[in-house]
Motif scaffolding. Structure first.
Motif, PDB file in Angstrom:
ATOM      1  N   THR A 144       0.928  -1.054  -0.073  1.00 57.44           N
ATOM      2  CA  THR A 144      -0.125   0.363   0.040  1.00 57.44           C
ATOM      3  C   THR A 144       0.693   1.257   0.012  1.00 57.44           C
ATOM      4  O   THR A 144       0.484   2.685  -0.224  1.00 57.44           O
ATOM      5  CB  THR A 144      -0.552   0.306   1.233  1.00 57.44           C
ATOM      6  N   GLU A 152      -3.461   0.955  -5.184  1.00 56.66           N
ATOM      7  CA  GLU A 152      -5.192   0.813  -5.812  1.00 56.66           C
ATOM      8  C   GLU A 152      -5.295   0.793  -7.397  1.00 56.66           C
ATOM      9  O   GLU A 152      -6.475  -0.530  -7.758  1.00 56.66           O
ATOM     10  CB  GLU A 152      -5.719   1.776  -5.402  1.00 56.66           C
ATOM     11  N   ASN A 156      -6.713  -2.777  -8.651  1.00 63.14           N
ATOM     12  CA  ASN A 156      -8.413  -2.420  -9.868  1.00 63.14           C
ATOM     13  C   ASN A 156      -8.323  -2.852 -11.184  1.00 63.14           C
ATOM     14  O   ASN A 156      -8.752  -3.926 -11.552  1.00 63.14           O
ATOM     15  CB  ASN A 156      -8.640  -0.826  -9.327  1.00 63.14           C
TER      16      ASN A 156
END
Length: 212
Positions: A144, A152, A156
């Motif tokens: 992260t 992200e 995704n």
């Protein structure tokens, strides 16, 4: 860290400022912050009619030239993009843009590295449409605090596009090298003793054991 962010800034395509004013009506200064992977970089825009320059105080850069363009949304401030030149097969033209002496060399190194045949191919390559053709099982991990690949956006995209069996996981607090870190910036790599986070290794090991 300063070296990394000044290069990032020079590669940005544009910054949009929404206003109803015409280009020729804008005069004065505007101060704001640009968010780059969780870091806020203070910027100062100097407007004088159809001319615009940008200062990045934290990076010691002043007078970065920019172009103004009137759009339906307002005014677009465009900054030189090395990526656009490289994708189009052009040799990018760069100046020191008011950089401190110690950063000028870094800019020239980045220019040389980004002009190699591999980098030109890499920048133009879009794997989005190919992800759906992958049929083997896939384990995709991202820290992260990864500053080189946004976790992200990356995960995704893989979740949406991969058609076969997949396990997609973001691991909290890890950088690009899957190490525990403070900010995730590459400048920290040399000071981190950990080689590879145990929890990341555990995820990989557990996943592989499924295919015994």
């Amino acid at each position: 860290m300063k070296t990394r962010f000044i290069i990032l800034f020079l590669l940005i395509g544009f910054i949009a400022i929404v206003t109803k004013a015409q280009v020729c009506d804008i005069k004065g200064d505007w101060t704001g912050k640009l968010s780059v992977y969780g870091n806020e970089i203070p910027l100062v825009f100097h407007f004088d009619g159809e001319k615009c320059t940008i200062d990045s105080p934290d990076q010691g850069a002043k007078g970065i030239p920019a172009q103004l363009e009137r759009t339906a949304m307002g005014i677009k401030v465009a900054v030189e993009s090395l990526f656009d030149d490289l994708k189009a097969g052009r040799n990018p033209e760069t100046t020191n843009h008011g950089l401190p002496t110690e950063l000028e060399k870094n800019l020239q190194i980045a220019k040389v590295q980004s002009s190699t045949p591999y980098m030109r191919y890499f920048l133009a390559l879009d794997l989005t449409d190919r992800l759906g053709k992958i049929t083997c099982p896939v384990l995709a991990l991202n820290g992260t605090k990864d500053r080189q690949v946004n976790s992200e956006e990356n995960l995704n995209a893989l979740m949406d596009r991969l058609a076969g069996q997949k396990e997609i996981k973001a691991i909290e607090g890890l950088n690009h090298m899957f190490q525990h870190c403070n900010t995730g910036d590459p400048s920290e790599y040399k000071d981190i003793e950990e080689t590879f986070a145990p929890e990341a290794l555990e995820v990989i090991t557990t996943w592989l054991k499924m295919f015994k």
